[in-house]
Design a protein around this motif. Structure first.
Motif, PDB file in Angstrom:
ATOM      1  N   PHE B  74      13.421  -2.912 -14.273  1.00 43.94           N
ATOM      2  CA  PHE B  74      12.649  -3.563 -13.208  1.00 43.94           C
ATOM      3  C   PHE B  74      13.034  -5.038 -13.056  1.00 43.94           C
ATOM      4  O   PHE B  74      12.922  -5.598 -11.976  1.00 43.94           O
ATOM      5  CB  PHE B  74      11.148  -3.438 -13.484  1.00 43.94           C
ATOM      6  N   SER B  97       1.397   2.107  -1.869  1.00 39.29           N
ATOM      7  CA  SER B  97       0.553   1.462  -2.886  1.00 39.29           C
ATOM      8  C   SER B  97       1.377   1.149  -4.128  1.00 39.29           C
ATOM      9  O   SER B  97       1.264   0.067  -4.714  1.00 39.29           O
ATOM     10  CB  SER B  97      -0.626   2.367  -3.264  1.00 39.29           C
ATOM     11  N   TYR B  98       2.205   2.120  -4.514  1.00 40.87           N
ATOM     12  CA  TYR B  98       3.064   1.948  -5.684  1.00 40.87           C
ATOM     13  C   TYR B  98       4.028   0.774  -5.459  1.00 40.87           C
ATOM     14  O   TYR B  98       4.172  -0.107  -6.318  1.00 40.87           O
ATOM     15  CB  TYR B  98       3.845   3.252  -5.952  1.00 40.87           C
ATOM     16  N   LYS B 100       3.855  -1.775  -3.370  1.00 42.50           N
ATOM     17  CA  LYS B 100       3.171  -3.079  -3.305  1.00 42.50           C
ATOM     18  C   LYS B 100       2.858  -3.583  -4.711  1.00 42.50           C
ATOM     19  O   LYS B 100       2.999  -4.771  -5.016  1.00 42.50           O
ATOM     20  CB  LYS B 100       1.878  -2.957  -2.482  1.00 42.50           C
ATOM     21  N   ALA B 101       2.433  -2.655  -5.580  1.00 45.54           N
ATOM     22  CA  ALA B 101       2.107  -3.026  -6.956  1.00 45.54           C
ATOM     23  C   ALA B 101       3.351  -3.525  -7.686  1.00 45.54           C
ATOM     24  O   ALA B 101       3.289  -4.512  -8.430  1.00 45.54           O
ATOM     25  CB  ALA B 101       1.495  -1.829  -7.688  1.00 45.54           C
ATOM     26  N   VAL B 102       4.496  -2.868  -7.467  1.00 43.28           N
ATOM     27  CA  VAL B 102       5.729  -3.293  -8.119  1.00 43.28           C
ATOM     28  C   VAL B 102       6.144  -4.681  -7.609  1.00 43.28           C
ATOM     29  O   VAL B 102       6.534  -5.551  -8.393  1.00 43.28           O
ATOM     30  CB  VAL B 102       6.867  -2.257  -7.894  1.00 43.28           C
ATOM     31  N   LEU B 104       4.218  -7.027  -6.452  1.00 43.84           N
ATOM     32  CA  LEU B 104       3.311  -8.019  -7.060  1.00 43.84           C
ATOM     33  C   LEU B 104       3.671  -8.244  -8.536  1.00 43.84           C
ATOM     34  O   LEU B 104       3.769  -9.385  -8.998  1.00 43.84           O
ATOM     35  CB  LEU B 104       1.858  -7.544  -6.936  1.00 43.84           C
ATOM     36  N   ALA B 105       3.871  -7.137  -9.254  1.00 42.51           N
ATOM     37  CA  ALA B 105       4.135  -7.233 -10.697  1.00 42.51           C
ATOM     38  C   ALA B 105       5.404  -8.023 -10.989  1.00 42.51           C
ATOM     39  O   ALA B 105       5.445  -8.817 -11.927  1.00 42.51           O
ATOM     40  CB  ALA B 105       4.239  -5.827 -11.299  1.00 42.51           C
ATOM     41  N   ARG B 106       6.435  -7.812 -10.182  1.00 43.20           N
ATOM     42  CA  ARG B 106       7.718  -8.472 -10.445  1.00 43.20           C
ATOM     43  C   ARG B 106       7.881  -9.771  -9.669  1.00 43.20           C
ATOM     44  O   ARG B 106       8.905 -10.452  -9.824  1.00 43.20           O
ATOM     45  CB  ARG B 106       8.890  -7.541 -10.129  1.00 43.20           C
ATOM     46  N   LEU B 327       1.435  -8.250   1.406  1.00 49.83           N
ATOM     47  CA  LEU B 327       0.919  -7.250   0.457  1.00 49.83           C
ATOM     48  C   LEU B 327      -0.276  -6.484   1.031  1.00 49.83           C
ATOM     49  O   LEU B 327      -0.760  -5.539   0.418  1.00 49.83           O
ATOM     50  CB  LEU B 327       0.541  -7.921  -0.870  1.00 49.83           C
ATOM     51  N   LYS B 350       5.102 -15.035   1.897  1.00 46.56           N
ATOM     52  CA  LYS B 350       5.157 -14.300   0.628  1.00 46.56           C
ATOM     53  C   LYS B 350       6.463 -14.623  -0.114  1.00 46.56           C
ATOM     54  O   LYS B 350       6.460 -14.876  -1.310  1.00 46.56           O
ATOM     55  CB  LYS B 350       5.054 -12.801   0.918  1.00 46.56           C
ATOM     56  N   ARG B 353       6.710 -17.960  -1.843  1.00 51.68           N
ATOM     57  CA  ARG B 353       5.968 -18.030  -3.097  1.00 51.68           C
ATOM     58  C   ARG B 353       6.666 -17.269  -4.207  1.00 51.68           C
ATOM     59  O   ARG B 353       6.499 -17.573  -5.376  1.00 51.68           O
ATOM     60  CB  ARG B 353       4.599 -17.387  -2.886  1.00 51.68           C
TER      61      ARG B 353
END
Lengths: 237, 356
Positions: B74, B97-98, B100-102, B104-106, B327, B350, B353
């Motif tokens: 990742f 959803s998956y 968007k989460a990735v 955000l996480a990375r 997001l 986005k 940032r």
């Protein structure tokens, strides 16, 4: 250890940050914004408010239902993405367990009731023991009369505390069956991510692994197309 | 940007769960496609609730497999691209959803991709020299459209079907002929043994819209013919019917596409979508276009099906042109092509940032 907790099985989307078993911040939203739009931006802003980055998290927790099929999948897909991309454990807890854990009712039974649509109610019955409720049944989808007779049988004269958005649907049937009911205040009526985070912390402390790939929603009910096909062919596929 | 960004692509718009890693918009490092065809076959079509449930089960292992195939983690991902519509909303929401989460996480940008745009971009994976402007014929079970790609992410819809998609008409006739689902490949196979002129079939024209398509009349004509035979107790020559039907569909597609090329002055035509795998369409279009000095681009069949490599490729070019998504991006059952431009502004913030 910081746990990010997500609960999206009901119309209220709940997100919390829990640190070492302590709820630090919890955001509950039942608005026109859909879960699909609001969930990830909410997580982003809560982390920022606390001065955290996703890398500061130690685990992800997610309510696994039952509830809205779509809502469950939004929450769990988001949780899976976070857990996998960050290499974190993913702990899932049934939404009914979250409601039961939050409902304080010494001595009697607790039965969270959730509107399952199409005349059904999601329910599980618990003995309210400390620290966590002891389940007396599995997770069920029942029609109000079936629910009332199950309540009557399990209560055996004791009072049953009910909470959740399915209470209004079950009231009539419970009254007819003469079940002794104690309706908990509305603050207990939706599952809160803070409670989920605390339960998840306890799970992790017990050594539960939390594999993101294996985490699955608890649908309780099967897809309408499967049921229709079985009715037609008379067999389980 | 150094032009060698690695994009994680995610596709869950229908009944394939797919994840891909593509570098520089060209190099496919992994393209994992997990098909659910077997799950839906007994129902004669895709069951949305079952498709959504299967996507949730498969998304993590499919992405895991993509990273294994590519030998990456990742931490190597520069952006996440995901199909956000049109498609089955419940299915789209799993991948979205998956993804968007990735993102955000990375801490990497999110790119939302239109499903049809992704099919068009499959051509850029196969042909690095292909750049807009060009004309594209997108033809599948759900779409039949003629699109002029003016620039990256900028599309002019020149024509589309007013009723059935080409693939839908093929599927329905295949079912009537007892060929099973999906019907397109079965029709193509059977047509090889048939006479394409055996059955005179209508070539419908849409009044005042010369670049639009209509396939419902064709479908009805074949079904009526089958009924007449059945009433007379005669057995249909299925190979002749398949060949005649395929010829009629291909004729309509080729004729409109060449008319659109003439109208726009396009010298390049990119074929896209599931029906783009049809051998006769590829052959006739290529031959007829060559007569007019127009080159036809044909993606390999694996890139014509729903796959995440094409999503990652579109994502790469969108990223280069500042078409990022916020997001808060939602999934859409219906989505106009080019809607990606509308959410570009929020996406720029986005990206400013985002840092790795």
């Amino acid at each position: 250890m910081w746990i990010l907790a997500l609960e999206t099985a009901t119309p209220t989307a709940s997100v919390a940050l829990v640190n070492d078993g302590q709820v630090v911040v919890e955001h509950n939203e039942c608005s026109r914004r859909r879960h699909a739009e609001s969930l990830v931006p909410t997580i982003e802003s809560l982390l920022k408010e606390q001065g955290l980055t996703p890398q500061d998290l130690g685990a992800v927790a997610c309510g696994r239902g039952p509830g809205s099929f779509t809502g469950l999948r939004i929450g769990l897909s988001t949780a899976k993405g976070l857990a996998q991309a960050l290499g974190l454990p993913l702990i899932t807890v049934s939404t009914l367990d979250i409601l039961a854990a939050a409902a304080f009712f010494p001595g009697g039974l607790v039965a969270p009731l959730m509107d399952a649509k199409q005349g059904h109610i999601y329910v599980a019955f618990y003995e309210k023991t400390w620290p966590s409720p002891h389940p007396l049944t599995g997770y069920l989808a029942l029609r109000p009369p079936e629910l009332a007779s199950e309540a009557l049988r399990l209560a055996a004269g004791r009072e049953v505390a009910v909470c959740g958005d399915g209470v209004a649907l079950a009231q009539e049937a419970l009254r007819k069956a003469e079940v002794k009911v104690c309706e908990l205040p509305p603050a207990f009526s939706y599952p809160r991510a803070g409670v989920l985070g605390v339960l998840a912390f306890a799970e992790l402390a017990r050594g539960v692994g939390g594999d993101a790939a294996a985490a699955e929603p608890l649908y309780v009910r099967r897809a309408a197309a499967e049921l229709a096909r079985e009715a037609k062919h008379g067999t389980r596929s | 940007m150094d032009g060698e960004e690695i994009i994680l692509g995610i596709e869950t718009s229908c009944d394939e769960t797919s994840a891909a890693l593509v570098q520089g918009g060209r190099r496919i490092l992994a393209n994992v496609i997990s098909s659910q065809v077997d799950l839906h076959a007994v129902y004669g079509g895709v069951v949305p609730e079952l498709a959504s449930r299967r996507h949730v089960e498969l998304i993590v292992p499919v992405v895991e497999r993509a990273f294994q195939d590519a030998g990456l983690t990742f931490a190597d991902v520069d952006a996440v691209a995901v199909t956000c519509g049109p498609g089955l909303v419940g299915a789209l929401l799993v991948g979205l959803s998956y993804a968007k989460a990735v993102a955000l996480a990375r801490g990497v940008p999110l790119v939302g991709v239109h499903h049809t745009a992704a099919h068009i971009y499959a051509n850029l994976l196969a042909y690095p020299e292909l750049e807009p402007p060009f004309l594209s014929l997108v033809v599948s079970g759900g779409h039949t459209s003629l699109i002029y790609v003016r620039a990256h992410g900028a599309y002019d819809l020149l024509g589309q079907t007013v009723d059935d998609a080409a693939g839908e008409a093929l599927d329905k006739i295949a079912r009537a002929l007892g060929l099973g689902y999906p019907g397109g490949p079965a029709i193509e196979k059977l047509a090889r043994e048939g006479n394409p002129e055996a059955l005179p079939l209508p070539r419908a024209v849409v009044r005042d819209h010369p670049l639009d398509f209509s396939f419902s009349g064709l479908k009805t004509a074949v079904l009526n013919y089958l009924n007449q035979l059945a009433q007379r107790g005669e057995e249909p020559n299925r190979a002749d019917i398949a060949a005649s039907l395929q010829a009629a569909v291909v004729d309509a597609l080729v004729e409109r596409t060449l008319a659109a090329a003439e109208l726009t002055g396009a010298r390049r035509i990119a074929l896209a979508g599931g029906v783009a795998a049809n051998g006769r369409l590829r052959e006739v279009l290529t031959g007829r276009a060559a007569e007019q000095g127009v080159r036809v681009f044909l993606p390999p069949p694996v890139l014509c099906t729903d796959n995440a490599a094409m999503v990652a490729c579109a994502g790469y070019w969108y990223l280069r042109h500042g078409l990022m998504a916020p997001l808060s991006l939602n999934a859409f059952a219906n989505l106009p092509l080019g809607a990606e431009r509308g959410w570009g502004k929020a996406g720029e913030k986005k990206t400013a940032r985002a840092g790795k």
